[in-house]
Each structure stands twice: as structure tokens, then as C-alpha cells.
Design an enzyme around this catalytic site. Structure first.
Site, PDB file in Angstrom:
ATOM      1  N   SER A  35      45.484  -5.776  90.925  1.00  0.00           N
ATOM      2  CA  SER A  35      44.825  -6.827  91.717  1.00  0.00           C
ATOM      3  C   SER A  35      43.314  -6.846  91.568  1.00  0.00           C
ATOM      4  CB  SER A  35      45.183  -6.653  93.199  1.00  0.00           C
ATOM      5  OG  SER A  35      46.566  -6.834  93.406  1.00  0.00           O
TER       6      SER A  35
ATOM      7  N   GLU B 247       6.253  43.831  70.046  1.00  0.00           N
ATOM      8  CA  GLU B 247       6.693  43.844  68.656  1.00  0.00           C
ATOM      9  C   GLU B 247       5.551  43.801  67.641  1.00  0.00           C
ATOM     10  OE1 GLU B 247       9.525  44.211  67.262  1.00  0.00           O
ATOM     11  OE2 GLU B 247      11.114  43.730  68.674  1.00  0.00           O
TER      12      GLU B 247
END
Length: 680
Positions: free
Chosen positions: A343, A83
Site C-alpha cells: 500500500s 629509535e
């Protein structure tokens, strides 16, 4: 004279050039830049900074914070080569690139290359400007020059890495790699780099999830350029072209959604929330949760919490099997919901009883029909074991012995201990009663895990924490070290579920009244895990038991946490490891507060049918059985004799009709027991 004119012209030209340069400098310096502090996705990360969950920015775009050092260096090299070759040397605008682009356009009669630098692209992305119009290009040049004066090259590159468009609502390289490759951009293949370089040039026509062929062709062109420029060799280029371009977008990480949302609510301004979770374990337990419910009813839900009980850090928190499953109310965080623990509070009762000198694991307890000032609990299976050691009573999760211990301790003592453990609790009927020992209180899964973590740490509570920056707080002592060890030793002797490894995991299961909640919580020498299963709306789940449903999941969770268990600590030096006969006299047999009013230890008891039961008459009458006492036995029904002087403990009582009947049994010593039942 001519020379003088030339000198004057030169001086004037230099003056005009300097004047123009100064004016250009002022023009650039006066540039009003768009905001450079970019809004980025709020992210939740684990203990190792791995992404757990991200949120879109206000306009619905994925834009995740990233810096150049978090991206594979080969990407920046390839990007600049393709680029903007002179990115590191130009001042924002590359005259050579612009000249080349203009010449190519004039020669070909169309735009061949744009001549935009990376800085100009950043300028356009910051302002969301156009690319082809002259005015837009001039504005990009001005902003690019201004950016170069105010930012470093690394900072400009960082803006590009966050703003580059990758199709749809994806912005920035990190959003792209997570969505297309399912990974962070730290390590990328040449093929992945080429695709990431190619897409931003035309993000909507090259996004691979919609235009796979175009994306592949664009990637291959970048690979060809990279090979030509010597960034990769021919073999690398050939191998890269064989890599499949991903044709679908992967979902962004959405692990621990309940805890992530809680983190955002706790600190709405934070950009990054760091949790104590471990991403690998969180993923494994969320998968386990989904697999567990795959064959269950469509309304059943599950929650899991795993923690390091030595540090107090929560390593995984699964609030539901699926956050988006509305049928199962997946949006409800069941690790924070108040539910009956069944329990699973019993180990705390026994630990407190050991602390108070009321019992020892070898102390004998009575498991017989009992009346605690009008409260008449029964065992889950409606059977009674008679005289039994405390160790076995806890392992078999018997109700009568634990209620007797709770009566001796006082229910308020149990609530105080829960407060010390840092547990939030809610009483359904205000004042605590003996039913609290059997789950008659509302607690959360996370707090139950915190309670078991305290027992695992030798009785010292340590508040569990899920925020990495939370202060480490030491809790209060909950149990004596020896009492906590006794509880762990008893629970480690419980047989694993069928098919589970035969290890010494200390664990306890629980099932709440009406089969609404199934629990399993366990720990080894380092970690503690809790499992809850049930329906979020609290409706019963017929046939659900903690031992059958939740316990196998607990053992699977430990297997996904680590390959083996950390050993439990050895017994503390002061631990009294003796048989019942060697215990001090008061510890050999438990005597409750109401012992003076209770029947003798060898008194008879109606073993079947149990008091309050509804039973069906057989063809020969009613089957009854007596435990304890001395033969022969006499049976009465509503005060009338129905069987006399029988030595057998099981008998068929004839002549009874449907309805309520009070059965009484009298032994040879004159002691008696009764049970009121309904016959049908």
C-alpha cells in the site's frame, strides 16, 4: 725535499678522497630503489572522511594510507627519541650510532643495539630485506643514502608510518591503531604511543594479541626511556603504565558493506571512495537492524535507507542486518531488490488525484464491493466502510477507493509519475493494470524512499545520491505543491504505533500480497527513512504486517537520527482548507468513469459474507449482514427466498448447505446486491 713529499702525499690523499667521494656519490646515485608508490588498502569513507570500510591489499595485508600530519605529533617525537635521535640531521646513515653499536658488540660479545636509522629501517621494509647479515646491512645503507637524496624527511617518515610491522598482517601505524585501539592515530595516549614504538622492533614476539606480557614489558621500557629523556613526567609515566594493553585485535570497520562494494564496482581504480553517508547514523541503524531481527525468525531480513530530502543525500543505507549471515542471505542488498510495495504507493495515487481535480482530502469516496471490469479488489480486512472521506480512506489504507481513483487516472498515469520520480519498476505481467495501486509492481526500497522524498520536497523529485562527488541533479515536478502538502498532512495524521512518540511524522505502511513484504516509509521537514522487512527469497512470512513489524522500526530509526522531528512546512497559500460542504460541487463526491453504471450511493451491499469468501456455517445457519439500502430486506440463496421482509440488517439465514451459494439481498426500493461465497 721532505716538505715537498708531504705536500705531494697530502695532495694525493685529497685527490684519492675526492675521487672516492665522487665514486661513492655515483654509487649512491646509481642505486636502483624499490617502488616508492606503495599499494595501500582501498578505503571507503563517509561525508566527514571517517572510515566506513577498508579492503586488504593484494597479499592480504592491512596497509592503510597515512601521512605524518594525520598522526599524533607526540608519536614521531617518541619514535625518533627511541629509535633515531639524529634522524632530522643525518643523511641516512648515522656514523655515531654505527660506531656505538660496533663498540657495544665488541665489548659485550653480542649485538646490543643495531645502529640502524629510521631511513635504514625504511630501506629494509621497502625491500623486505634481512637485518643481521653484513650484505643486507650494506644494502640498507646504500638505499638509505639514496632515499635521503630523493625524498624529504617527512616523506621518509611517511613511508615508515605505512610500512612499520605490527604483527600478523598489520602494516603501518593506522592499521595498528584501528586494530589494537579501534581508533585513528590522530590522538594517542602516552601508553599507546609507547606500545606503537615498541612493537615494530620485534613484531611477532611483541604483538599484544598473542604475547601480552612481552608487549606490556616492551611498552614499559619505552615509557621509562621517555621519562628519562623528559618527554613525559613521572606522573604521566606512572599513569601510562596502569593502562591496559589490548589483548585482542578489533575488527576493521565494515560499515555499509553493500554500498561500499557498489562503490568499488562503480569505480574500480579509485583508492578512496567518499560517500554521503554519516558514519554515526550508519552505525546506529545497522545496530537497530541487528536488534530488530534478534527475536525474529532466522530467515527474516531487514533493510533501511535514510536520506536528507532537501539535498538528496543518502545518510545511511543498510542492505541487510548482517552481510555475512548466509541463512538470511545477508549478502543480498535488499535496498536494491525489486519487491512489491503493497500500500505504500497509495499516497502517490491520492496526490495525482488531487492534482487532476478528481478529489480533495474532504471528497467523499465509496468503499463498497465493486467490480472494475472483472477486477474485484477487497480490503485487507474484508470489511467495507461505505461512504468515507478521502483523508480517512488513505489513513485507513482502503483498497476500493484507491483502485477507483487509479481507474479514473489510468494505470499508465501512475507509471509515468513513477518514471518522473526516477523509480525503476517492473511489471509482473507486462501491461499495467489497476492492481498497480495495491502493489502489483516491483520497486526498490531506495526508489520508494526517493518517491517519498519528492512528496516531502513539495512535489519536486530529486534523485537520491550516495557518492559525495556525484553531480547535484534537480528532478522533475511530480505533484503540485498543494497536492504534495495535502498528502503529507494526511499521513502526518496517522496514529503512531503503540509505544512510539506522539509526533507528526508523515508515514505510510504497506504489506504485499501473501505477507511477503512489510514496509514503512516516513518523513518530516528534513529527513525521510524507509524500512523493508521480509525474506530475500520472496517466500511468505505468515502474520507479518507493515503496521505491526516495520512501523515501530521506522519510529526507532528517526529517534536514532535525531532527538525530535523537524516541523512539516505550512500549507501553501493556494491550499483549499474547507469542509466537504464548502467544496465545489464536483469535488464533494467522487464519481468514477463508470459512475453511470454503478448502483446509487444508498444502494444495498452485502457486508458479510464478502464476495468470494469462504465461511463456516453456524448451528443456526449463515450469519449475513447488509449495509446501505432501505428496509425491509429480502434475502435469497441461489434465487430462492430464505428470509422475507426483515428490518434488521443482520440476519441468520437457515436451511443452507455446504458448497457454493449466491446470496442476494433486495431492499424496499427494489435495489439489490449479491455475493457468491463458499460454505463449509
Amino acid at each position: 725535499m721532505r716538505r715537498a713529499r708531504l705536500l705531494c702525499a697530502l695532495a694525493a690523499g685529497l685527490f684519492l678522497a675526492a675521487f672516492a667521494r665522487d665514486r661513492v656519490d655515483i654509487w649512491i646515485d646509481d642505486t636502483r630503489l624499490p617502488p616508492l608508490a606503495l599499494a595501500s588498502s582501498v578505503q571507503v569513507v563517509d561525508r566527514n572522511s571517517a572510515l566506513l570500510r577498508a579492503y586488504t591489499v593484494a597479499d592480504g595485508r592491512w596497509r592503510l594510507a597515512v601521512t605524518p600530519d594525520q598522526v599524533d605529533p607526540a608519536f614521531a617525537t617518541a619514535l625518533m627519541a627511541y629509535e633515531d635521535k639524529r634522524f632530522l640531521s643525518h643523511s641516512g646513515v648515522d656514523p655515531r650510532a654505527l660506531t656505538r653499536a660496533l663498540a657495544q658488540a665488541l665489548w659485550n660479545g653480542r649485538v646490543v643495539s643495531g645502529g640502524s636509522t629510521l631511513t635504514m629501517q625504511v630501506a629494509r621494509l621497502l625491500e623486505e630485506g634481512t637485518t643481521g647479515e653484513v650484505g643486507g646491512k650494506l644494502r640498507q645503507m646504500r638505499v638509505a643514502w639514496a632515499l635521503e637524496r630523493r625524498l624529504t624527511k617527512d616523506e621518509i617518515l611517511g613511508l615508515y608510518l605505512m610500512l612499520a610491522p605490527y604483527g600478523g598482517n598489520l602494516e603501518g601505524i593506522r592499521a595498528a591503531t584501528l586494530s589494537y585501539f579501534g581508533k585513528e592515530p590522530k590522538r594517542l595516549t602516552p601508553a599507546e604511543i609507547a606500545l606503537l614504538v615498541a612493537i615494530p622492533q620485534s613484531p611477532e614476539t611483541r604483538r599484544p594479541d598473542r604475547h601480552l606480557a612481552r608487549a606490556t614489558a616492551a611498552r614499559d621500557r619505552v615509557l621509562a626511556r621517555a621519562e628519562r629523556d623528559g618527554l613525559i613526567d613521572a606522573d604521566q609515566a606512572r599513569a601510562a603504565r596502569t593502562e591496559t594493553v589490548p589483548g585482542i585485535r578489533k575488527p576493521f570497520p565494515a560499515l555499509a558493506p553493500h554500498l561500499a562494494d557498489r562503490a568499488r564496482r562503480t569505480d574500480p581504480t579509485a583508492q578512496t571512495h567518499r560517500l554521503t553517508l554519516d558514519r554515526a547514523l550508519q552505525t546506529a541503524l545497522e545496530t537497530l537492524a541487528r536488534e530488530t531481527l534478534a527475536s525474529q525468525g532466522d530467515r527474516l531480513q531487514i533493510a533501511l535507507v535514510a536520506a536528507d530530502h532537501q539535498t538528496g543525500e543518502i545518510l545511511a543505507s543498510v542492505g541487510s542486518a548482517s552481510f555475512t549471515d548466509e541463512a538470511r542471505a545477508g549478502f543480498v542488498d535488499m535496498t536494491q531488490a525489486l519487491r512489491s510495495p503493497g500500500s505504500t504507493l497509495k499516497p502517490l495515487v491520492y496526490g495525482l488525484a488531487f492534482d487532476e481535480g478528481l478529489a480533495h482530502p474532504e471528497t467523499l469516496l465509496e468503499d463498497r464491493p465493486s467490480d472494475f471490469s472483472g477486477y474485484r479488489p477487497q480490503n485487507f480486512d474484508r470489511q467495507y466502510r461505505g461512504t468515507i472521506r478521502a483523508r480517512k480512506a488513505l489513513q485507513q489504507s482502503l483498497n476500493i477507493p484507491v483502485v477507483a481513483l487509479t481507474e479514473a487516472l489510468g494505470p499508465a498515469r501512475l507509471l509515468t509519475a513513477m518514471d518522473k520520480a526516477g523509480m525503476r519498476h517492473e511489471m509482473p505481467q507486462g501491461q499495467p493494470g489497476l492492481a498497480i495501486a495495491l502493489g502489483g509492481v516491483g520497486v526498490t526500497l531506495q526508489d520508494m524512499v526517493q518517491l517519498y522524498a519528492a512528496i516531502a520536497r513539495g512535489g519536486v523529485a530529486l534523485p537520491l545520491r550516495w557518492q559525495a562527488n556525484a553531480r547535484h541533479e534537480e528532478g522533475q515536478r511530480l505533484l503540485a505543491t498543494t497536492s504534495a502538502w495535502f498528502v503529507g498532512d494526511i499521513l502526518a495524521g496517522l496514529a503512531p504505533p503503540p509505544g512510539a512518540p506522539q509526533n507528526r511524522l508523515a508515514y505510510k505502511t504497506g504489506t504485499s500480497y501473501g505477507h511477503r513484504d512489510a514496509w514503512a516509509i516516513g518523513y518530516d521537514g528534513r529527513h525521510v527513512i524507509g524500512v523493508w522487512m521480509g525474506r530475500p527469497d520472496g517466500t511468505p512470512v505468515p502474520g507479518v504486517f507493515g503496521a505491526d513489524l516495520a512501523a515501530p522500526v521506522l519510529f526507532q530509526a528517526f529517534a536514532r537520527l535525531k532527538p525530535g522531528l523537524d516541523p512539516q512546512p505550512p500549507a501553501p497559500p493556494a491550499t483549499l482548507l474547507v469542509a466537504n460542504a464548502q467544496l465545489p460541487q464536483p469535488l464533494q463526491r467522487f464519481r468514477s468513469r463508470s459512475a453511470a453504471f454503478e448502483p446509487a450511493a444508498n444502494a444495498p451491499a452485502v457486508a458479510f459474507p464478502p464476495d468470494g469468501a469462504e465461511v463456516e456455517l453456524l448451528q443456526g445457519g449463515l450469519l449475513a449482514r447488509v449495509e446501505g439500502g432501505t428496509a425491509p430486506f429480502t434475502w435469497l440463496a441461489n434465487g430462492a427466498p430464505v428470509a422475507l421482509s426483515l428490518r434488521d440488517r443482520a440476519v441468520m439465514l437457515p436451511g443452507l448447505g455446504a458448497g457454493f451459494v449466491t446470496l442476494s439481498v433486495i431492499d424496499a426500493t427494489g435495489q439489490s446486491a449479491r455475493a457468491t461465497v463458499r460454505l463449509r
